[in-house]
Each structure stands twice: as C-alpha cells, then as structure tokens.
Design an enzyme around this catalytic site. Structure first.
Site, PDB file in Angstrom:
ATOM      1  N   ASP A  35      -2.854   1.526  12.655  1.00  0.00           N
ATOM      2  CA  ASP A  35      -3.276   0.644  10.637  1.00  0.00           C
ATOM      3  C   ASP A  35      -2.167  -0.365  11.135  1.00  0.00           C
ATOM      4  O   ASP A  35      -1.245  -0.307  12.034  1.00  0.00           O
ATOM      5  CB  ASP A  35      -2.360   2.132  10.950  1.00  0.00           C
ATOM      6  N   ILE A  36      -2.136  -1.258  10.179  1.00  0.00           N
ATOM      7  CA  ILE A  36      -2.000  -3.161  10.393  1.00  0.00           C
ATOM      8  C   ILE A  36      -0.470  -3.085   9.730  1.00  0.00           C
ATOM      9  O   ILE A  36       0.047  -3.573  10.346  1.00  0.00           O
ATOM     10  CB  ILE A  36      -2.596  -3.528   9.963  1.00  0.00           C
ATOM     11  N   GLN A  99      -4.886   7.210  -1.886  1.00  0.00           N
ATOM     12  CA  GLN A  99      -5.836   5.887  -1.001  1.00  0.00           C
ATOM     13  C   GLN A  99      -5.646   5.052  -1.767  1.00  0.00           C
ATOM     14  O   GLN A  99      -5.168   4.136  -2.781  1.00  0.00           O
ATOM     15  CB  GLN A  99      -7.100   6.974  -1.021  1.00  0.00           C
ATOM     16  N   HIS A 105     -11.156   7.517   5.133  1.00  0.00           N
ATOM     17  CA  HIS A 105     -10.279   7.530   6.618  1.00  0.00           C
ATOM     18  C   HIS A 105      -9.514   8.323   7.023  1.00  0.00           C
ATOM     19  O   HIS A 105      -8.628   8.758   5.599  1.00  0.00           O
ATOM     20  CB  HIS A 105     -10.079   6.311   6.894  1.00  0.00           C
ATOM     21  N   LEU A 106      -8.788   8.650   7.918  1.00  0.00           N
ATOM     22  CA  LEU A 106      -8.539  10.292   8.811  1.00  0.00           C
ATOM     23  C   LEU A 106      -6.870   9.151   9.490  1.00  0.00           C
ATOM     24  O   LEU A 106      -6.850   8.203  10.210  1.00  0.00           O
ATOM     25  CB  LEU A 106      -8.607  10.263   9.606  1.00  0.00           C
ATOM     26  N   HIS A 107      -5.581   9.265   8.590  1.00  0.00           N
ATOM     27  CA  HIS A 107      -5.104   8.841   8.941  1.00  0.00           C
ATOM     28  C   HIS A 107      -4.150   9.851  10.250  1.00  0.00           C
ATOM     29  O   HIS A 107      -4.302  10.974   9.953  1.00  0.00           O
ATOM     30  CB  HIS A 107      -3.464   8.557   8.202  1.00  0.00           C
TER      31      HIS A 107
END
Length: 153
Positions: A35-36, A99, A105-107
């Site tokens: 994740d950025i 979201q 997407h899954l964190h």
C-alpha cells in the site's frame, strides 16, 4: 486470467504494468502490492486480476482465492522481520465502508502495540430480539441468492 479494463482504475493500470507498484507476490488470479499510503509498514493489498468494484461484482471462486492469499500474506508478515505482533485483514466494500479505490481489494495490515489504527464503534450488547430479527433478514438475503440452506463443504 487477464485484467479487465477498468477506465481510470489505478489497480488495473498496475495489473497491466502501466503504473508502478512494489509486488511481493503475484499469481494468475491476484497480485499483492505494498500500500502506497500504509497504516503500518508492510501494509499489503491483495488485488484480483479481474476488475470488480465490490463483492457483488466478484465471483466466489476469485473471492475465495483473494482471501486465501490474504491469509498467506498475514502469515508471511509474521515471519517477515517487519514489526508484526498481530494482523488485521480488512475489506472495504462500498463508499459507506470507506472504500476509496473502486476495484475490489483486501487489506492485510501488520499490527503492533502503539500503532495508530483504531476502530471506533458502539460495542454495546444488542438485545436478542433484535439479533434474531437481523438473522432473519440475513437468511432472507441468502434465499435471494439461492442459498436458503447452510452450505457445507
């Protein structure tokens, strides 16, 4: 499975190799990226290669694979040498659920004592009658999906 076009979707651009990403894992169905804007160092995103906005748009087999890889990534974080005393796996499905990128997407977030992530909620115990009514509503939703009986694997 090739990434479907998601007009203006940053994750689709990453999947096509048109945008930068740090990629610790990829297979034919998902890509895992760092994740950025991480909550903690090591925060991962598991992204299906098909463009699906949310749960309603993603087939169950792909969803199951996303969660399987999320599980593996959580285990990998614990062995990575990064600070990781626990793991949160989090799905934000829809704007009301926070979201921000509208590609499923899954964190997978490594957690440790003193990190900054907090979940503020009303943790009061609900009355049984309300829980029973809500369970009825969920069963109704399962019936609408054609899943009126509990499935067993």
């Amino acid at each position: 499975m090739a990434a479907l076009e998601g007009a203006g979707c940053i994750f689709c651009a990453i999947l096509r190799g048109e945008a930068e990403a740090s990629i610790p894992y990829a297979d034919d169905r998902v890509m895992v990226i760092m994740d950025i804007g991480p909550i903690t160092p090591g925060h991962l995103l598991v992204i299906p290669r098909v463009h699906a906005v949310g749960l309603e748009d993603l087939d169950e087999a792909t969803s199951a694979h996303v969660w399987r890889i999320g599980h593996r990534m959580g285990r990998a974080l614990r062995r990575s040498g990064l600070r990781c005393e626990g793991v949160n796996i989090f799905l934000a499905d829809g704007e009301a659920a926070f979201q921000e990128v509208f590609h499923f997407h899954l964190h997978v977030v490594p957690r440790f004592e003193g990190d900054t992530l907090r979940i503020a909620a009303n943790w009061d115990t609900r009355q049984r009658s309300l829980l029973d009514r809500e369970a009825d509503a969920v069963r109704s939703g399962l019936t609408a999906l054609g899943l009126s009986e509990m499935e067993r694997e």
